[in-house]
Design a protein around this motif. Structure first.
Motif, PDB file in Angstrom:
ATOM      1  N   UNK A 262       9.519   5.808   5.753  1.00  0.00           N
ATOM      2  CA  UNK A 262       9.219   4.373   5.696  1.00  0.00           C
ATOM      3  C   UNK A 262       9.879   3.726   4.487  1.00  0.00           C
ATOM      4  N   UNK A 263       9.819   4.392   3.344  1.00  0.00           N
ATOM      5  CA  UNK A 263      10.426   3.838   2.125  1.00  0.00           C
ATOM      6  C   UNK A 263      11.918   3.587   2.337  1.00  0.00           C
ATOM      7  N   UNK A 264      12.600   4.561   2.922  1.00  0.00           N
ATOM      8  CA  UNK A 264      14.041   4.403   3.150  1.00  0.00           C
ATOM      9  C   UNK A 264      14.321   3.236   4.091  1.00  0.00           C
ATOM     10  N   UNK A 265      13.469   3.056   5.096  1.00  0.00           N
ATOM     11  CA  UNK A 265      13.651   1.927   6.013  1.00  0.00           C
ATOM     12  C   UNK A 265      13.471   0.607   5.265  1.00  0.00           C
ATOM     13  N   UNK A 266      12.435   0.533   4.454  1.00  0.00           N
ATOM     14  CA  UNK A 266      12.179  -0.712   3.710  1.00  0.00           C
ATOM     15  C   UNK A 266      13.321  -1.034   2.769  1.00  0.00           C
ATOM     16  N   UNK A 267      13.836  -0.039   2.078  1.00  0.00           N
ATOM     17  CA  UNK A 267      14.918  -0.297   1.115  1.00  0.00           C
ATOM     18  C   UNK A 267      16.210  -0.682   1.839  1.00  0.00           C
ATOM     19  N   UNK A 268      16.414  -0.129   3.021  1.00  0.00           N
ATOM     20  CA  UNK A 268      17.638  -0.426   3.774  1.00  0.00           C
ATOM     21  C   UNK A 268      17.604  -1.824   4.383  1.00  0.00           C
ATOM     22  N   UNK A 269      16.437  -2.232   4.893  1.00  0.00           N
ATOM     23  CA  UNK A 269      16.346  -3.497   5.617  1.00  0.00           C
ATOM     24  C   UNK A 269      15.794  -4.646   4.778  1.00  0.00           C
ATOM     25  N   UNK A 270      15.113  -4.324   3.688  1.00  0.00           N
ATOM     26  CA  UNK A 270      14.564  -5.364   2.800  1.00  0.00           C
ATOM     27  C   UNK A 270      14.899  -4.990   1.354  1.00  0.00           C
ATOM     28  N   UNK A 271      16.169  -5.150   0.971  1.00  0.00           N
ATOM     29  CA  UNK A 271      16.612  -4.660  -0.339  1.00  0.00           C
ATOM     30  C   UNK A 271      16.106  -5.458  -1.537  1.00  0.00           C
ATOM     31  N   UNK A 272      15.634  -6.681  -1.324  1.00  0.00           N
ATOM     32  CA  UNK A 272      15.225  -7.515  -2.458  1.00  0.00           C
ATOM     33  C   UNK A 272      13.851  -7.144  -3.012  1.00  0.00           C
ATOM     34  N   UNK A 273      12.801  -7.043  -2.183  1.00  0.00           N
ATOM     35  CA  UNK A 273      11.476  -6.710  -2.739  1.00  0.00           C
ATOM     36  C   UNK A 273      11.482  -5.328  -3.380  1.00  0.00           C
ATOM     37  N   UNK A 274      10.779  -5.216  -4.486  1.00  0.00           N
ATOM     38  CA  UNK A 274      10.600  -3.910  -5.100  1.00  0.00           C
ATOM     39  C   UNK A 274       9.441  -3.197  -4.414  1.00  0.00           C
ATOM     40  N   UNK A 275       9.586  -1.888  -4.251  1.00  0.00           N
ATOM     41  CA  UNK A 275       8.602  -1.101  -3.510  1.00  0.00           C
ATOM     42  C   UNK A 275       7.764  -0.271  -4.473  1.00  0.00           C
ATOM     43  N   UNK A 276       6.449  -0.381  -4.334  1.00  0.00           N
ATOM     44  CA  UNK A 276       5.496   0.424  -5.096  1.00  0.00           C
ATOM     45  C   UNK A 276       4.758   1.313  -4.102  1.00  0.00           C
ATOM     46  N   UNK A 277       4.720   2.609  -4.352  1.00  0.00           N
ATOM     47  CA  UNK A 277       4.039   3.544  -3.467  1.00  0.00           C
ATOM     48  C   UNK A 277       2.737   3.995  -4.112  1.00  0.00           C
ATOM     49  N   UNK A 278       1.657   3.870  -3.357  1.00  0.00           N
ATOM     50  CA  UNK A 278       0.331   4.316  -3.777  1.00  0.00           C
ATOM     51  C   UNK A 278       0.043   5.624  -3.050  1.00  0.00           C
ATOM     52  N   UNK A 279      -0.305   6.686  -3.784  1.00  0.00           N
ATOM     53  CA  UNK A 279      -0.400   7.992  -3.138  1.00  0.00           C
ATOM     54  C   UNK A 279      -1.346   8.944  -3.852  1.00  0.00           C
ATOM     55  N   UNK A 280      -1.865   9.907  -3.082  1.00  0.00           N
ATOM     56  CA  UNK A 280      -2.609  11.030  -3.634  1.00  0.00           C
ATOM     57  C   UNK A 280      -1.679  12.193  -3.964  1.00  0.00           C
ATOM     58  N   UNK A 281      -0.446  12.144  -3.509  1.00  0.00           N
ATOM     59  CA  UNK A 281       0.509  13.241  -3.701  1.00  0.00           C
ATOM     60  C   UNK A 281       0.942  13.297  -5.164  1.00  0.00           C
TER      61      UNK A 281
END
Length: 216
Positions: free
Chosen positions: A71-90
């Motif tokens: 999903x992250x790769x899809x978001x960065x490829x199709x929506x390059x402007x917004x910065x992505x923050x991932x919330x995780x237990x990993x």
């Protein structure tokens, strides 16, 4: 300083509510949408611009866009402007590193205080990436846990993703479809992961993943 327009995505309503309540107390942030699936997130972003996307790492059940690194790769490829923050237990450092390699600007661990989300966003406002506390630092853990941790951390991001789907109960065909890889490829990655974890059967693999908490 520009007020950040933030979109939240998580399949747990209580998490969404908690994050929204926290962020709306800070006048630097504006939560413009809360969404419960990757598909809802993508459809919203196509119509409404955002400065920051905060998304959970694990949101199973979405066959169109998947979750995790896919999903992250899809978001960065199709929506390059917004910065992505991932919330995780990993907490696997290889997975966290792979997320940064995929283009995320911050990883916030769910085991930490939710205030870390605010700290991450203020770091992004200052033009810097945010890294979780303790990232790339060894903790004070006993020898057994360290040994188990080393085995888990030896997994490649692709092997980790295969196991994550397999332990959910997906067949190898379903895993291949979810990750957009061939059955031969995902089967080979599963075998490689089992070798690294020192397990011989599918039952041992599932038991190891459950008892070690590799997939919270």
């Amino acid at each position: 300083m520009t007020r950040l327009r933030i979109v939240l995505a998580d399949d747990h309503p209580l998490v969404l509510m908690g994050m929204r309540d926290l962020l709306e107390k800070d006048f630097s942030f504006e939560v413009t949408a809360t969404l419960d699936s990757p598909t809802a997130l993508v459809e919203h972003l196509r119509r409404h611009p955002a400065h920051v996307i905060i998304t959970d790492y694990s949101m199973p059940g979405d066959e169109t866009y998947g979750d995790g690194i896919r999903l992250v790769k899809y978001l960065r490829r199709h929506f390059p402007v917004p910065r992505v923050v991932v919330l995780t237990m990993v907490s696997n450092p290889m997975i966290i590193s792979a997320l940064y390699d995929a283009g995320v600007s911050a990883v916030v661990l769910k085991r930490h205080n939710l205030n870390e989300i605010s700290a991450a966003l203020h770091t992004l406002q200052a033009g810097r990436r945010y890294y979780p506390p303790g990232f790339q630092r060894d903790g004070a853990i006993d020898a057994r846990n360290k040994f188990i941790g080393e085995r888990i951390n030896s997994l490649s991001p692709k092997e980790y993703e295969v196991l994550r789907h397999f332990v959910r109960g997906e067949s190898m065909m379903q895993v291949a479809e979810s990750l957009k890889r061939s059955i031969k490829t995902v089967s080979g990655q599963k075998i490689s992961a089992m070798r690294k974890l020192n397990v011989q059967t599918d039952q041992e693999l599932v038991a190891f993943c459950v008892t070690s908490g590799i997939f919270p």
